[in-house]
Motif scaffolding. Sequence first.
Motif, short mmCIF file in Angstrom:
data_model
loop_
_atom_site.label_atom_id
_atom_site.label_comp_id
_atom_site.label_asym_id
_atom_site.label_seq_id
_atom_site.Cartn_x
_atom_site.Cartn_y
_atom_site.Cartn_z
N GLY A 301 -11.79 17.19 38.26
CA GLY A 301 -11.65 17.18 39.53
C GLY A 301 -12.66 16.27 40.13
O GLY A 301 -12.97 16.43 41.38
N GLY A 302 -13.69 15.73 39.56
CA GLY A 302 -14.76 15.29 40.25
C GLY A 302 -14.53 13.73 40.58
O GLY A 302 -13.75 13.45 40.92
N ASP A 303 -15.85 13.08 40.87
CA ASP A 303 -15.75 11.78 41.49
C ASP A 303 -15.14 10.77 40.90
O ASP A 303 -14.41 10.06 41.34
CB ASP A 303 -17.34 11.37 42.07
N THR A 304 -15.43 10.72 39.59
CA THR A 304 -14.73 9.80 38.68
C THR A 304 -13.41 10.06 38.50
O THR A 304 -12.47 9.23 38.73
CB THR A 304 -15.26 9.88 37.20
N GLY A 305 -12.80 11.42 38.65
CA GLY A 305 -11.55 11.69 38.70
C GLY A 305 -10.69 11.14 39.84
O GLY A 305 -9.55 10.83 39.80
N ASN A 306 -11.40 11.54 41.07
CA ASN A 306 -10.77 10.95 42.20
C ASN A 306 -10.76 9.06 42.27
O ASN A 306 -9.76 8.84 42.66
CB ASN A 306 -12.00 11.35 43.41
N LEU A 323 -5.73 17.66 37.59
CA LEU A 323 -5.76 18.89 36.89
C LEU A 323 -7.30 19.36 37.03
O LEU A 323 -7.91 18.58 36.70
CB LEU A 323 -5.24 19.09 35.52
N GLU A 324 -7.61 20.57 37.31
CA GLU A 324 -8.99 21.00 37.35
C GLU A 324 -8.99 22.44 36.79
O GLU A 324 -8.19 23.36 37.19
CB GLU A 324 -9.47 21.18 38.80
N PHE A 325 -9.81 22.55 35.70
CA PHE A 325 -10.02 23.72 34.99
C PHE A 325 -10.68 24.69 35.70
O PHE A 325 -10.21 26.06 35.50
CB PHE A 325 -11.11 23.38 33.71
N LEU A 326 -11.66 24.64 36.71
CA LEU A 326 -11.85 25.55 37.60
C LEU A 326 -11.34 25.87 38.63
O LEU A 326 -10.14 25.57 38.99
CB LEU A 326 -13.33 24.82 38.28
N PRO A 327 -11.41 27.35 39.11
CA PRO A 327 -10.43 27.82 40.17
C PRO A 327 -10.71 27.19 41.64
O PRO A 327 -11.64 26.40 41.74
CB PRO A 327 -11.17 29.24 40.64
N ALA A 368 -6.23 25.25 35.67
CA ALA A 368 -5.02 24.60 34.80
C ALA A 368 -5.75 24.24 33.70
O ALA A 368 -6.94 23.55 33.43
CB ALA A 368 -4.38 23.60 35.34
N ASP A 369 -5.02 24.73 32.48
CA ASP A 369 -5.69 24.64 30.91
C ASP A 369 -4.55 23.68 30.38
O ASP A 369 -3.37 23.95 30.17
CB ASP A 369 -5.80 25.85 30.52
N THR A 370 -4.95 22.41 29.91
CA THR A 370 -4.17 21.74 29.11
C THR A 370 -3.80 22.33 27.72
O THR A 370 -4.86 22.06 27.10
CB THR A 370 -4.51 20.20 29.03
N ILE A 371 -2.84 22.69 27.42
CA ILE A 371 -2.68 23.56 25.90
C ILE A 371 -2.40 22.01 24.84
O ILE A 371 -2.93 21.96 23.67
CB ILE A 371 -1.54 24.33 26.03
N GLU A 405 5.71 22.42 31.45
CA GLU A 405 5.17 20.93 31.14
C GLU A 405 5.30 20.20 32.33
O GLU A 405 5.78 20.58 33.39
CB GLU A 405 6.51 20.42 30.78
N ILE A 406 4.26 19.03 32.51
CA ILE A 406 3.95 18.20 33.33
C ILE A 406 4.52 16.61 32.83
O ILE A 406 3.81 16.49 31.78
CB ILE A 406 2.81 18.11 34.09
N PRO A 407 5.06 15.97 33.43
CA PRO A 407 5.65 14.66 32.83
C PRO A 407 4.25 13.59 33.06
O PRO A 407 3.54 13.76 34.13
CB PRO A 407 6.46 13.73 33.69
N ALA A 408 3.81 12.98 31.75
CA ALA A 408 2.88 12.03 31.93
C ALA A 408 2.88 11.00 30.91
O ALA A 408 3.11 11.40 29.70
CB ALA A 408 1.56 12.80 31.92
N GLN A 409 2.92 9.67 31.41
CA GLN A 409 2.89 8.69 30.17
C GLN A 409 1.48 8.06 30.29
O GLN A 409 1.31 7.24 29.46
CB GLN A 409 3.74 7.64 30.55
N LEU A 410 0.57 8.55 31.06
CA LEU A 410 -0.72 7.87 31.26
C LEU A 410 -1.55 9.50 31.75
O LEU A 410 -1.31 9.89 32.73
CB LEU A 410 -1.20 6.72 32.20
N VAL A 411 -2.44 9.76 30.57
CA VAL A 411 -3.41 10.73 30.80
C VAL A 411 -4.73 10.35 30.72
O VAL A 411 -5.26 9.80 29.85
CB VAL A 411 -3.35 11.72 29.78
N LEU A 412 -5.48 10.49 31.89
CA LEU A 412 -6.99 10.03 32.26
C LEU A 412 -7.47 11.08 32.03
O LEU A 412 -7.89 12.30 32.88
CB LEU A 412 -7.13 9.24 33.41
N ILE A 413 -8.69 11.25 31.11
CA ILE A 413 -9.77 12.20 30.86
C ILE A 413 -10.86 11.84 31.65
O ILE A 413 -11.49 10.94 31.22
CB ILE A 413 -10.13 12.41 29.38
N ALA A 414 -11.07 12.72 32.79
CA ALA A 414 -12.33 12.71 33.60
C ALA A 414 -13.12 14.07 33.37
O ALA A 414 -13.34 14.63 34.49
CB ALA A 414 -12.06 12.20 34.88
#
Length: 502
Positions: A301-306, A323-327, A368-371, A405-414
């Motif tokens: 959820g940081g600047d790069t994610g934005n 998705l952001e891991f923190l509350p 949110a935690d990506t399993i 489940e969330i649909p995603a064909q492109l997952v960007l790790i920020a």
Amino acid sequence: MGKPGAFLTTDRQTHVLRPTDERTRDFDPLYREPGEDVRREQASRCMMCGVAFCQSGISFGRARTSGCPLHNLIPEWNELIYRGRMEAAAERLALTSPLPEFTSRVCPALCEAACNLGTVDGQPVTIHDNERAISDWEWEHGGPARFPAPGRNAPRVTVVGSGPAGLAAAWDLARRGARVTIVERDDRAGGLLMYGIPNMKLEKSIVQRRVDLMESLGIEFRLGVDASRADVAEGLLEESDAVILACGARTPRPLASPGADAAGVVYAVDYLEAATRAVLAGDPENSALSAHGLDVVVIGGGDTGNDCVGTAVRQCARTVRQLEFLPEPPACSRKDNGWPQWPNVKKADYGQQEAIELMGAEMRTWAADTIEVLTDEQGAARGLLVADLDWSDGTPRRIEGSEHEIPAQLVLIACGFTGPEPEVFSSFGAHLSQTASSRPLPIMREPQSHRCALGNNAETGDDAPPCAVFACGDARNGSSLVVSAIADALACAQEVARALEL
């Protein structure tokens, strides 16, 4: 004080974002800047405080630094803007900030968070805009003040990396009289300024303009040079009186979930770099990593994610989620997060605003935690299995039965960065700490020094090469803000200058 009482009669007026349906069709600058009359009026609101927290650069508690890490003389150049003395304002800004065209575009305005007026209806002085106005005026009227070329026998300094820290250190040492060479492994100079920040947030012509000026002043740029190679590092050590490692903290934090190596799972900076290369090639619709027609999920959820969110919207993604891991942060600052601390509150940056319009609703999910990354028959990402987290006792716990489940064909790790790339440091005989409780950062000869411990013994530097090696910016401290990297680079340059008697 420029205009006594102006802060009582004049409301805050900032730059204006271009309309969403207009700006999401291109990678052009996001904002429209106000005119000179508005800028002078806004500068007049500065109260010339007795204790100017805006230029403090202090960390209050656990929050992000509040106030400018460069200690810009903000009240002074605000008054000069109000009086129409832009040349004097540029001279005053140059005393503390060597690269204001960058900080005035990408800095999150730590100065404004610490402004005394921010405590009154959230209307701090428009310091960020005022800095950009000074810088833009300076470039329109000939650019930053030049300095003479170094003498033939001046000390030679090699700077590894051409990001904000590398450019700042090189500029300051060249200004002091050193012969400076910058080596960069990419095909263009600028580091994250060039390839890590999208064009709509920082136009690449602004970066190239600074590089061209530095070259004209005798600073040499060697592009496509990989200093992590032992033979390259050996050659640089032999030809230099000092080497500065300003190579950033480029090791990305991975996604620790099954399926994270699937096709379609991409690190954020790789995605942003591909998009920028397409823009520079004049063909932004044909990026090597495109979100066109895809369901995109940005993890982080940081600047790069934005920036990833905003880029995906411009590439015509079908949906964009984050998705952001923190509350979820509070709407207003809590009692333990009061002024002049950096406010840890919920806000939507430009890309998130655009995606919310695209989706027709909030597209961010907190806690949110990506399993797992779910894949199709070809092994490519098709979605994410996500669980909700309970942070009520301060520790994240998965909520039983919340998996979805969330649909995603492109997952960007920020998810941020773990530290500098160790290969660069080892090639110069430097060492990174390897303790389990801390990030792998370079070991310095002394706690507050920028000089690296070298040789076979990390503690004493025995068997070290004769050339001193320094580190600065994110390469020394870990991932941070552009303005913080520049401030650390200037401190490093001062230390190098003392060592070389410049």
